[in-house]
Write a protein that holds these residues in place. Sequence first.
Motif, PDB file in Angstrom:
ATOM      1  N   LEU A  46     -22.928   3.235  -8.708  1.00  0.00           N
ATOM      2  CA  LEU A  46     -23.074   1.417  -8.732  1.00  0.00           C
ATOM      3  C   LEU A  46     -21.705   0.886  -8.317  1.00  0.00           C
ATOM      4  CD1 LEU A  46     -25.079   0.765 -11.834  1.00  0.00           C
ATOM      5  CD2 LEU A  46     -25.840   0.810  -9.518  1.00  0.00           C
ATOM      6  N   GLY A  47     -20.405   1.567  -8.541  1.00  0.00           N
ATOM      7  CA  GLY A  47     -19.241   1.027  -8.026  1.00  0.00           C
ATOM      8  C   GLY A  47     -18.655   0.238  -9.147  1.00  0.00           C
ATOM      9  N   VAL A  48     -19.012   0.222 -10.413  1.00  0.00           N
ATOM     10  CA  VAL A  48     -18.416  -0.614 -11.334  1.00  0.00           C
ATOM     11  C   VAL A  48     -17.376   0.321 -11.993  1.00  0.00           C
ATOM     12  CG1 VAL A  48     -20.380  -1.988 -11.874  1.00  0.00           C
ATOM     13  CG2 VAL A  48     -20.347   0.063 -13.001  1.00  0.00           C
ATOM     14  N   SER A  49     -16.603  -0.324 -12.835  1.00  0.00           N
ATOM     15  CA  SER A  49     -15.317   0.423 -13.504  1.00  0.00           C
ATOM     16  C   SER A  49     -15.936   0.033 -15.228  1.00  0.00           C
ATOM     17  CB  SER A  49     -13.789  -0.181 -13.226  1.00  0.00           C
ATOM     18  OG  SER A  49     -13.679  -0.074 -11.985  1.00  0.00           O
ATOM     19  N   LEU A  50     -15.548   1.289 -15.808  1.00  0.00           N
ATOM     20  CA  LEU A  50     -15.703   1.178 -17.270  1.00  0.00           C
ATOM     21  C   LEU A  50     -14.570   0.146 -17.918  1.00  0.00           C
ATOM     22  CD1 LEU A  50     -17.538   2.640 -19.474  1.00  0.00           C
ATOM     23  CD2 LEU A  50     -15.734   4.445 -19.534  1.00  0.00           C
ATOM     24  N   LEU A  62     -29.073   6.255 -29.011  1.00  0.00           N
ATOM     25  CA  LEU A  62     -29.902   7.348 -28.411  1.00  0.00           C
ATOM     26  C   LEU A  62     -29.620   8.550 -28.801  1.00  0.00           C
ATOM     27  CD1 LEU A  62     -30.040   5.860 -24.634  1.00  0.00           C
ATOM     28  CD2 LEU A  62     -31.956   6.159 -26.283  1.00  0.00           C
ATOM     29  N   ALA A  63     -28.222   9.099 -28.809  1.00  0.00           N
ATOM     30  CA  ALA A  63     -27.876  10.570 -29.090  1.00  0.00           C
ATOM     31  C   ALA A  63     -26.201  10.600 -29.961  1.00  0.00           C
ATOM     32  CB  ALA A  63     -27.960  11.327 -28.125  1.00  0.00           C
ATOM     33  N   PRO A  64     -26.375   9.920 -30.972  1.00  0.00           N
ATOM     34  CA  PRO A  64     -25.074   9.908 -31.544  1.00  0.00           C
ATOM     35  C   PRO A  64     -24.282  11.303 -31.748  1.00  0.00           C
ATOM     36  CG  PRO A  64     -26.809   9.318 -33.223  1.00  0.00           C
ATOM     37  CD  PRO A  64     -27.388   9.391 -31.889  1.00  0.00           C
ATOM     38  N   ASP A  65     -25.136  12.251 -31.843  1.00  0.00           N
ATOM     39  CA  ASP A  65     -24.637  13.833 -32.036  1.00  0.00           C
ATOM     40  C   ASP A  65     -24.241  14.658 -30.832  1.00  0.00           C
ATOM     41  OD1 ASP A  65     -27.292  13.917 -31.640  1.00  0.00           O
ATOM     42  OD2 ASP A  65     -27.704  15.217 -33.034  1.00  0.00           O
ATOM     43  N   ALA A  66     -24.608  13.869 -29.748  1.00  0.00           N
ATOM     44  CA  ALA A  66     -24.337  14.726 -28.447  1.00  0.00           C
ATOM     45  C   ALA A  66     -22.907  15.282 -28.462  1.00  0.00           C
ATOM     46  CB  ALA A  66     -24.631  13.668 -27.052  1.00  0.00           C
ATOM     47  N   ARG A  67     -22.935  16.377 -27.760  1.00  0.00           N
ATOM     48  CA  ARG A  67     -21.586  17.053 -27.593  1.00  0.00           C
ATOM     49  C   ARG A  67     -20.823  16.960 -26.313  1.00  0.00           C
ATOM     50  NH1 ARG A  67     -20.617  22.509 -27.414  1.00  0.00           N
ATOM     51  NH2 ARG A  67     -18.902  22.265 -28.098  1.00  0.00           N
ATOM     52  N   PHE A  68     -21.457  16.250 -25.346  1.00  0.00           N
ATOM     53  CA  PHE A  68     -20.750  15.829 -24.045  1.00  0.00           C
ATOM     54  C   PHE A  68     -21.191  14.497 -23.659  1.00  0.00           C
ATOM     55  CE2 PHE A  68     -21.213  20.689 -24.282  1.00  0.00           C
ATOM     56  CZ  PHE A  68     -19.918  20.966 -23.640  1.00  0.00           C
ATOM     57  N   ALA A  69     -20.249  13.848 -22.750  1.00  0.00           N
ATOM     58  CA  ALA A  69     -20.592  12.799 -22.019  1.00  0.00           C
ATOM     59  C   ALA A  69     -20.015  12.985 -20.437  1.00  0.00           C
ATOM     60  CB  ALA A  69     -20.091  11.505 -22.703  1.00  0.00           C
ATOM     61  N   VAL A  70     -20.790  12.828 -19.609  1.00  0.00           N
ATOM     62  CA  VAL A  70     -20.321  12.897 -17.992  1.00  0.00           C
ATOM     63  C   VAL A  70     -20.218  11.683 -17.448  1.00  0.00           C
ATOM     64  CG1 VAL A  70     -20.592  13.904 -15.997  1.00  0.00           C
ATOM     65  CG2 VAL A  70     -21.047  15.266 -17.987  1.00  0.00           C
ATOM     66  N   VAL A  71     -19.036  11.098 -17.171  1.00  0.00           N
ATOM     67  CA  VAL A  71     -18.794   9.768 -16.716  1.00  0.00           C
ATOM     68  C   VAL A  71     -17.873   9.580 -15.361  1.00  0.00           C
ATOM     69  CG1 VAL A  71     -19.212   8.769 -19.011  1.00  0.00           C
ATOM     70  CG2 VAL A  71     -16.725   9.365 -18.325  1.00  0.00           C
ATOM     71  N   THR A  72     -18.081   8.464 -14.843  1.00  0.00           N
ATOM     72  CA  THR A  72     -17.396   8.247 -13.531  1.00  0.00           C
ATOM     73  C   THR A  72     -16.709   6.837 -13.818  1.00  0.00           C
ATOM     74  OG1 THR A  72     -19.221   7.402 -12.532  1.00  0.00           O
ATOM     75  CG2 THR A  72     -18.717   9.756 -11.916  1.00  0.00           C
ATOM     76  N   PRO A  73     -15.495   6.976 -14.864  1.00  0.00           N
ATOM     77  CA  PRO A  73     -15.189   5.404 -15.289  1.00  0.00           C
ATOM     78  C   PRO A  73     -14.440   4.803 -14.271  1.00  0.00           C
ATOM     79  CG  PRO A  73     -13.810   7.367 -16.081  1.00  0.00           C
ATOM     80  CD  PRO A  73     -14.909   8.013 -15.263  1.00  0.00           C
ATOM     81  N   SER A  74     -13.778   5.221 -13.041  1.00  0.00           N
ATOM     82  CA  SER A  74     -12.841   4.457 -12.354  1.00  0.00           C
ATOM     83  C   SER A  74     -13.981   3.616 -11.414  1.00  0.00           C
ATOM     84  CB  SER A  74     -11.816   5.329 -11.557  1.00  0.00           C
ATOM     85  OG  SER A  74     -11.037   5.870 -12.547  1.00  0.00           O
ATOM     86  N   HIS A  75     -14.978   4.508 -10.806  1.00  0.00           N
ATOM     87  CA  HIS A  75     -15.666   3.896  -9.606  1.00  0.00           C
ATOM     88  C   HIS A  75     -16.979   4.837  -9.920  1.00  0.00           C
ATOM     89  CE1 HIS A  75     -17.099   3.656  -5.365  1.00  0.00           C
ATOM     90  NE2 HIS A  75     -17.004   2.462  -5.809  1.00  0.00           N
ATOM     91  N   GLN A  76     -17.820   3.841 -10.516  1.00  0.00           N
ATOM     92  CA  GLN A  76     -19.269   4.609 -11.245  1.00  0.00           C
ATOM     93  C   GLN A  76     -20.133   5.029 -10.013  1.00  0.00           C
ATOM     94  OE1 GLN A  76     -22.581   3.684 -11.353  1.00  0.00           O
ATOM     95  NE2 GLN A  76     -22.946   5.443 -12.747  1.00  0.00           N
ATOM     96  N   SER A  77     -20.537   6.041 -10.407  1.00  0.00           N
ATOM     97  CA  SER A  77     -21.435   6.690  -9.141  1.00  0.00           C
ATOM     98  C   SER A  77     -22.815   6.574  -9.458  1.00  0.00           C
ATOM     99  CB  SER A  77     -21.142   8.280  -8.839  1.00  0.00           C
ATOM    100  OG  SER A  77     -21.911   8.726  -7.927  1.00  0.00           O
TER     101      SER A  77
END
Length: 471
Positions: free
Chosen positions: A257-261, A240-255
Amino acid sequence: MTGLNLHPDRALATPVYLQLYQRFRSAIAEGRLRPGDRVPAVRALASELNLARGTVEAAYQLLIGEGYLQPRGPAGTVVAPQLATHAYAAVAPRSAPSAVVDPGRHDGLAPPPFQLGLPALDAFPRKLWNRLAGHRLRSITAAGLGYPPAQGDPALRAAIAAYLGISRGIACAPEQVFVTAGYRGALDLVCRSLQQQGDACWFEDPGYFHARDFLRGAGMRLVPVPVDEDGLRVADGLALAPDARFAVVTPSHQSPLGVSLSLARRLALLDWAGARGAWIVEDDYDSEYRYHGRPLPALKSIDREGRVLYTGTFSKVLFPGLRLAYLVVPPGEVERFRHTAEVFQQYCPALLQATVADFLVQGHFGRHLKKMRRLYAERRGHLVDALHATLGDRLRIDLRAGGIHLLARLPDGADDQALAASANARGLAVLPLSGWIQGDDARRGLLLGFTNIAGADEARRLCGRLRDALG
């Protein structure tokens, strides 16, 4: 009711119950419905419009809650007579309220049932906290009356760095830690320090809507990236956007859904950021609360190229009234962030920072977390049992290893916003999953906080109210 068109337009994206709500509001504001006029019974109007009773009930409850309608038992429901003393007809109707209850919206009173984003306020050690804060007040010096350091209290930053090294596997110096006014304060510091005009940002879909709204307001071009059982679908982000400059993630407990990366995707995300010079904002908002196994290591702990900006908060582990969070930046970015902090100072209250530092250094924080993990596991169990007993297979509970809320799944495409509105009109604080979704995701559900449910009896009582709201 002659001349009053209440038939909904099913071609509109606006939920039917909100269309009804808006039409009643307009009719009252324009004088087509007068104070004291009786409105149709729920059953009669539902039959006339060929709608479910719950849809009409949700609209009526919103109108009653705002004071436009007044129930009179066997005599039916009428337009509130009190409106006769106000210039109601001259006031244009306000925009319809969102079905998404804002979990950050508080009135200083006890939180409504199922409120998300709150720790157990009844279990916080207030006497201990007051003693620590009182000691700080009594021992304040003349120097302590000045402006606090823009980067945060040195003792607190040192305590945070030590805590992160032990609990999250993050090796950082106190100089890398910035104390901020809540999580959005951390995002603000990131944006002011690194963001350029037109930057694209990968954002989890579904994802935390407060962060989404803040980043949009800051000028970020958000790219919704789907989330599945293994977390953020990094391959989709690359497409979708390979050249994005940022990614905002919740890897330990996704907000939310609660899944883990998964580890494979963590490594792929880090590889992308390293190759592109992109920044990853890791929101580690409630990783302390894990009920099976040990807490997962932070993404920052395996960041070898300094591309992760790690954020944590005291709102979920102490209490949100503190408005204290923190940001850990790579060593090479400290001066840039320090300059930004000096220019756009947040100035978190010095007394609160010092008290939190004492709470950590004296060992109270670790004991408090241990107590809360046990308490939350118990309260979560009470809610799960009550949901199963009261609603059976109408809801499917996603029981994850950690977190302080539950996701109760509904059939794909269900109107979770209407169901949430019906529940919230009865004094609950339920969030619809669809309010966190930006794309075409058909998943639907209700998000329920459990931290302030005191016991099994209260859980059963609240689930009974939820069952009544769902119809």
